[in-house]
Scaffold this motif. Structure first.
Motif, PDB file in Angstrom:
ATOM      1  N   ASN A 107       0.852  -1.183   0.000  1.00  0.00           N
ATOM      2  CA  ASN A 107       0.000   0.000   0.000  1.00  0.00           C
ATOM      3  C   ASN A 107       0.893   1.240   0.000  1.00  0.00           C
ATOM      4  O   ASN A 107       1.933   1.257   0.655  1.00  0.00           O
ATOM      5  CB  ASN A 107      -0.899   0.042   1.237  1.00  0.00           C
ATOM      6  N   ILE A 108       0.478   2.273  -0.720  1.00  0.00           N
ATOM      7  CA  ILE A 108       1.223   3.527  -0.771  1.00  0.00           C
ATOM      8  C   ILE A 108       0.292   4.674  -0.433  1.00  0.00           C
ATOM      9  O   ILE A 108      -0.850   4.712  -0.885  1.00  0.00           O
ATOM     10  CB  ILE A 108       1.844   3.756  -2.165  1.00  0.00           C
ATOM     11  N   ASP A 109       0.815   5.603   0.348  1.00  0.00           N
ATOM     12  CA  ASP A 109       0.075   6.796   0.733  1.00  0.00           C
ATOM     13  C   ASP A 109       0.954   8.004   0.400  1.00  0.00           C
ATOM     14  O   ASP A 109       2.038   8.152   0.954  1.00  0.00           O
ATOM     15  CB  ASP A 109      -0.226   6.732   2.227  1.00  0.00           C
ATOM     16  N   LEU A 110       0.507   8.852  -0.514  1.00  0.00           N
ATOM     17  CA  LEU A 110       1.236  10.055  -0.912  1.00  0.00           C
ATOM     18  C   LEU A 110       0.445  11.261  -0.436  1.00  0.00           C
ATOM     19  O   LEU A 110      -0.720  11.427  -0.802  1.00  0.00           O
ATOM     20  CB  LEU A 110       1.421  10.101  -2.433  1.00  0.00           C
ATOM     21  N   GLY A 111       1.083  12.070   0.411  1.00  0.00           N
ATOM     22  CA  GLY A 111       0.357  13.188   0.999  1.00  0.00           C
ATOM     23  C   GLY A 111       1.109  14.498   0.916  1.00  0.00           C
ATOM     24  O   GLY A 111       2.310  14.542   0.659  1.00  0.00           O
ATOM     25  N   MET A 112       0.367  15.573   1.173  1.00  0.00           N
ATOM     26  CA  MET A 112       0.935  16.913   1.186  1.00  0.00           C
ATOM     27  C   MET A 112       0.373  17.672   2.377  1.00  0.00           C
ATOM     28  O   MET A 112      -0.841  17.692   2.595  1.00  0.00           O
ATOM     29  CB  MET A 112       0.600  17.646  -0.109  1.00  0.00           C
TER      30      MET A 112
ATOM     31  N   LEU B 274      -4.271   7.417  -1.255  1.00  0.00           N
ATOM     32  CA  LEU B 274      -3.883   6.081  -0.832  1.00  0.00           C
ATOM     33  C   LEU B 274      -4.175   5.097  -1.956  1.00  0.00           C
ATOM     34  O   LEU B 274      -5.268   5.105  -2.518  1.00  0.00           O
ATOM     35  CB  LEU B 274      -4.664   5.657   0.413  1.00  0.00           C
ATOM     36  N   ALA B 275      -3.187   4.286  -2.284  1.00  0.00           N
ATOM     37  CA  ALA B 275      -3.364   3.185  -3.244  1.00  0.00           C
ATOM     38  C   ALA B 275      -3.277   1.892  -2.440  1.00  0.00           C
ATOM     39  O   ALA B 275      -2.240   1.582  -1.860  1.00  0.00           O
ATOM     40  CB  ALA B 275      -2.293   3.231  -4.318  1.00  0.00           C
ATOM     41  N   TYR B 276      -4.377   1.155  -2.368  1.00  0.00           N
ATOM     42  CA  TYR B 276      -4.456  -0.065  -1.571  1.00  0.00           C
ATOM     43  C   TYR B 276      -4.273  -1.287  -2.454  1.00  0.00           C
ATOM     44  O   TYR B 276      -4.903  -1.404  -3.494  1.00  0.00           O
ATOM     45  CB  TYR B 276      -5.816  -0.143  -0.852  1.00  0.00           C
ATOM     46  N   ASP B 277      -3.409  -2.196  -2.024  1.00  0.00           N
ATOM     47  CA  ASP B 277      -3.150  -3.477  -2.700  1.00  0.00           C
ATOM     48  C   ASP B 277      -2.684  -3.276  -4.143  1.00  0.00           C
ATOM     49  O   ASP B 277      -3.306  -3.731  -5.092  1.00  0.00           O
ATOM     50  CB  ASP B 277      -4.388  -4.369  -2.646  1.00  0.00           C
ATOM     51  N   ILE B 278      -1.567  -2.603  -4.290  1.00  0.00           N
ATOM     52  CA  ILE B 278      -1.016  -2.301  -5.615  1.00  0.00           C
ATOM     53  C   ILE B 278      -0.737  -3.567  -6.409  1.00  0.00           C
ATOM     54  O   ILE B 278      -0.934  -3.611  -7.618  1.00  0.00           O
ATOM     55  CB  ILE B 278       0.262  -1.450  -5.467  1.00  0.00           C
ATOM     56  N   LEU B 279      -0.289  -4.619  -5.757  1.00  0.00           N
ATOM     57  CA  LEU B 279       0.040  -5.873  -6.444  1.00  0.00           C
ATOM     58  C   LEU B 279      -1.181  -6.752  -6.691  1.00  0.00           C
ATOM     59  O   LEU B 279      -1.065  -7.820  -7.286  1.00  0.00           O
ATOM     60  CB  LEU B 279       1.094  -6.646  -5.640  1.00  0.00           C
ATOM     61  N   ASN B 280      -2.353  -6.325  -6.219  1.00  0.00           N
ATOM     62  CA  ASN B 280      -3.617  -7.031  -6.431  1.00  0.00           C
ATOM     63  C   ASN B 280      -3.566  -8.487  -5.953  1.00  0.00           C
ATOM     64  O   ASN B 280      -3.912  -9.407  -6.673  1.00  0.00           O
ATOM     65  CB  ASN B 280      -4.028  -6.951  -7.908  1.00  0.00           C
ATOM     66  N   GLN B 281      -3.134  -8.681  -4.708  1.00  0.00           N
ATOM     67  CA  GLN B 281      -3.019 -10.029  -4.154  1.00  0.00           C
ATOM     68  C   GLN B 281      -3.841 -10.221  -2.888  1.00  0.00           C
ATOM     69  O   GLN B 281      -3.576 -11.123  -2.112  1.00  0.00           O
ATOM     70  CB  GLN B 281      -1.550 -10.340  -3.849  1.00  0.00           C
ATOM     71  N   SER B 282      -4.835  -9.422  -2.679  1.00  0.00           N
ATOM     72  CA  SER B 282      -5.664  -9.546  -1.488  1.00  0.00           C
ATOM     73  C   SER B 282      -6.666 -10.678  -1.674  1.00  0.00           C
ATOM     74  O   SER B 282      -7.827 -10.472  -2.005  1.00  0.00           O
ATOM     75  CB  SER B 282      -6.397  -8.225  -1.216  1.00  0.00           C
ATOM     76  N   ILE B 283      -6.190 -11.900  -1.474  1.00  0.00           N
ATOM     77  CA  ILE B 283      -7.003 -13.101  -1.666  1.00  0.00           C
ATOM     78  C   ILE B 283      -7.036 -13.882  -0.358  1.00  0.00           C
ATOM     79  O   ILE B 283      -6.023 -14.051   0.302  1.00  0.00           O
ATOM     80  CB  ILE B 283      -6.435 -13.968  -2.809  1.00  0.00           C
ATOM     81  N   ASN B 284      -8.199 -14.365   0.000  1.00  0.00           N
ATOM     82  CA  ASN B 284      -8.382 -15.134   1.215  1.00  0.00           C
ATOM     83  C   ASN B 284      -8.362 -16.623   0.876  1.00  0.00           C
ATOM     84  O   ASN B 284      -9.125 -17.083   0.040  1.00  0.00           O
ATOM     85  CB  ASN B 284      -9.722 -14.753   1.850  1.00  0.00           C
ATOM     86  N   SER B 285      -7.481 -17.380   1.513  1.00  0.00           N
ATOM     87  CA  SER B 285      -7.443 -18.835   1.361  1.00  0.00           C
ATOM     88  C   SER B 285      -7.829 -19.457   2.689  1.00  0.00           C
ATOM     89  O   SER B 285      -7.303 -19.084   3.731  1.00  0.00           O
ATOM     90  CB  SER B 285      -6.046 -19.304   0.959  1.00  0.00           C
TER      91      SER B 285
ATOM     92  N   GLN C 154      -8.560  -4.039  -5.221  1.00  0.00           N
ATOM     93  CA  GLN C 154      -7.663  -2.895  -5.283  1.00  0.00           C
ATOM     94  C   GLN C 154      -8.483  -1.606  -5.406  1.00  0.00           C
ATOM     95  O   GLN C 154      -9.458  -1.552  -6.143  1.00  0.00           O
ATOM     96  CB  GLN C 154      -6.769  -3.087  -6.501  1.00  0.00           C
ATOM     97  N   TYR C 155      -8.092  -0.572  -4.635  1.00  0.00           N
ATOM     98  CA  TYR C 155      -8.812   0.694  -4.721  1.00  0.00           C
ATOM     99  C   TYR C 155      -7.888   1.865  -4.410  1.00  0.00           C
ATOM    100  O   TYR C 155      -6.794   1.693  -3.889  1.00  0.00           O
ATOM    101  CB  TYR C 155     -10.035   0.721  -3.797  1.00  0.00           C
ATOM    102  N   PHE C 156      -8.363   3.056  -4.726  1.00  0.00           N
ATOM    103  CA  PHE C 156      -7.668   4.300  -4.443  1.00  0.00           C
ATOM    104  C   PHE C 156      -8.603   5.192  -3.640  1.00  0.00           C
ATOM    105  O   PHE C 156      -9.814   5.188  -3.848  1.00  0.00           O
ATOM    106  CB  PHE C 156      -7.266   5.004  -5.749  1.00  0.00           C
ATOM    107  N   MET C 157      -8.011   5.970  -2.715  1.00  0.00           N
ATOM    108  CA  MET C 157      -8.832   6.802  -1.849  1.00  0.00           C
ATOM    109  C   MET C 157      -8.125   8.133  -1.600  1.00  0.00           C
ATOM    110  O   MET C 157      -6.917   8.166  -1.388  1.00  0.00           O
ATOM    111  CB  MET C 157      -9.066   6.086  -0.522  1.00  0.00           C
ATOM    112  N   ILE C 158      -8.881   9.207  -1.612  1.00  0.00           N
ATOM    113  CA  ILE C 158      -8.364  10.537  -1.274  1.00  0.00           C
ATOM    114  C   ILE C 158      -8.892  10.898   0.107  1.00  0.00           C
ATOM    115  O   ILE C 158     -10.079  10.709   0.394  1.00  0.00           O
ATOM    116  CB  ILE C 158      -8.805  11.579  -2.309  1.00  0.00           C
ATOM    117  N   SER C 159      -8.003  11.398   0.965  1.00  0.00           N
ATOM    118  CA  SER C 159      -8.444  11.798   2.304  1.00  0.00           C
ATOM    119  C   SER C 159      -7.930  13.197   2.631  1.00  0.00           C
ATOM    120  O   SER C 159      -6.921  13.648   2.095  1.00  0.00           O
ATOM    121  CB  SER C 159      -7.953  10.794   3.354  1.00  0.00           C
TER     122      SER C 159
END
Length: 97
Positions: free
Chosen positions: A37-42, A54-65, A84-89
């Motif tokens: 996850n990456i968070d770029l802020g100012m 915020l960019a969540y799960d950039i590698l797209n591997q959020s899988i439940n086994s 995978q999602y992006f969010m502005i806060s």
């Protein structure tokens, strides 16, 4: 692992990296997962406010086994937890101590 970089002009970059290993599932399933996850802020308004992307799960591997075992069978199941999602806060400090 978590890293934070601060540049001049109030730019902040946060990296969140996690490695998970699940050795208790069938060989046909991925046992390893990498989450990034990456968070770029100012910082704004004399460091009282922060706007970030915020960019969540950039590698797209959020899988439940999951493995279910009973006396008769063993069942392995895989599903998507959260895509995978992006969010502005925007954060604003009303009072500083």
């Amino acid at each position: 692992m978590r890293t934070t970089f601060e540049w001049p002009k109030n730019i902040i970059l946060n990296n969140y990296f996690t490695y998970l290993y699940n050795g208790n599932i069938d060989p046909g399933f991925d046992k390893c997962a990498y989450f990034w996850n990456i968070d770029l802020g100012m910082k704004l308004f004399n460091d009282k406010a922060t706007i970030s992307l915020l960019a969540y799960d950039i590698l797209n591997q959020s899988i439940n086994s999951r493995r279910t075992t009973t006396n008769d069978f063993i069942k392995d199941r895989r599903g998507t937890v959260l895509q995978q999602y992006f969010m502005i806060s925007f954060k604003y400090a009303l009072n500083r101590f």
